[in-house]
Every structure is written in C-alpha cells, then in structure tokens.
Motif scaffolding. Structure first.
Motif, short mmCIF file in Angstrom:
data_model
loop_
_atom_site.label_atom_id
_atom_site.label_comp_id
_atom_site.label_asym_id
_atom_site.label_seq_id
_atom_site.Cartn_x
_atom_site.Cartn_y
_atom_site.Cartn_z
N SER A 182 12.13 2.08 45.74
CA SER A 182 12.69 0.73 45.60
C SER A 182 12.23 0.07 44.31
O SER A 182 13.03 -0.55 43.60
CB SER A 182 12.29 -0.13 46.80
N SER A 189 14.69 -0.83 41.04
CA SER A 189 14.84 -2.20 40.53
C SER A 189 14.35 -2.34 39.09
O SER A 189 14.33 -3.44 38.55
CB SER A 189 14.10 -3.18 41.43
N GLY A 212 11.33 -1.53 37.99
CA GLY A 212 9.93 -1.91 37.95
C GLY A 212 9.06 -1.05 37.06
O GLY A 212 7.99 -1.49 36.64
#
Length: 190
Positions: A154, A158, A160
C-alpha cells in the motif's frame, strides 16, 4: 431481454479491468454501462447493484491472487516459499492496483468463507509449517505476514518510497529476509 454477449462473468472481468484503470472505488454499474455503451438498467439482469458487482470483482481478485501464489510456492519450502508468496502478492498489486484494492473489499462472512480468501490463509499456514509454529502462533504469524505485505504494498502503491534511496525492491528483499529470521526464531509465549 439480456443484451447479447453480456454475462455476469464478462461484466465482472470488465469491472476488474475498469478498477485497474480508474480505481476500485470508482467502479459502479453506471460506469460499467458506459464502458459497454448500454444503459445501466440493462446490466441489472446480470448484477443486482454496485455492491454485487464489487463483491464479484473482489472474489475474482482473491481467486487470481490465490492462483498466482499457489503457482509461485509450488514445490518450495521455508524461506524460498515465503519469498515466492510475498513476491506473488507484491507483483499482483503492482500489475493490478484496482483488483488488489478489490481484494481488500469487506465481504460478508458467508461469501468470504466460500471465496478464495480461505485459500490465502491455507497457503500461508502451509508456508508456516516449514517454520514449525503451533497454534496460536500460526494465527499470529498469518496476521503478521498479511499486515506487513499489505502495508508495504500500500505504501509503495501510493508513492511512499518513490523519492528515496535505496530502491524499494532492495527494502522488500530485506523485509522478507527479516520475516524469515523472525519466523525461524519465533519468540516463546511469555
């Protein structure tokens, strides 16, 4: 009369493709109807509503992930199986972001029990047998692996990790190595 060529399976696959293109949250019966250039009402003979469509996409995604993971871990054990399972999970999320999001869709317990989610748990437990964990430690380890895999995937999805060094693939390998070491040296119950 149902429009020729439209079936629940075809709509589910098209919905999964749409999820990968625009995001799972954006998938609705109306959006799918636009894709087929039909009125939304013509799809209701195949799917009950958007919730039903999303459930079908979630079940498809879970089955695809389970098939991919099963192929990856076949004939492997220990760290090799753990790494293959983890990589299959991550690669699926990278290739199919909308379907991966669908696999996280909350299913009612009866639907979940009949779906491929159970296969994921069974495969994870099969991998953990190589680490000689007993209950309830297996359950704790299943939750740990799922949390780490989902969390990393995740964050990566995104963006990150896109602006930092070292490469996120290197971090992934280090995480899998660390999980293997933890599973081999699982802490005793206090």
């Amino acid at each position: 009369m149902p429009r020729a060529g439209l079936t629940p399976e075809r709509l589910t696959r098209a919905g999964a493709e749409l999820a990968d293109e625009v995001g799972f949250d954006q998938v609705t019966v109306s959006a799918l109807a636009r894709r087929f250039d039909v009125k939304a009402a013509s799809l209701y003979s195949h799917v009950r509503n958007s919730q039903d469509l999303k459930t079908r996409i979630a079940l498809l995604a879970l089955a695809e992930m389970a098939d991919r993971a099963a192929d990856a871990v076949a004939g492997r054990a220990g760290k090799d199986a753990l790494a293959a399972f983890a990589d299959a999970y991550r690669e699926y999320a990278r290739e199919h972001p909308g379907r991966y999001a669908a696999a996280r869709f909350r299913l009612d317990p009866r639907t979940a029990a009949a779906g491929a989610g159970v296969r994921h748990s069974q495969m994870t437990r099969a991998i953990l047998r190589g680490y000689d964990l007993t209950e309830p430690d297996q359950t704790h380890a299943v939750r740990l692996l799922g949390s780490v895999f989902h969390g990393y995937v995740s964050l990566e999805a995104s963006g990150g990790f896109s602006h930092s060094s070292p490469d996120s693939g290197e971090s992934w390998r280090r995480i899998v190595d660390s999980l293997d070491a933890l599973l081999r040296n699982w802490p005793a119950e206090p």
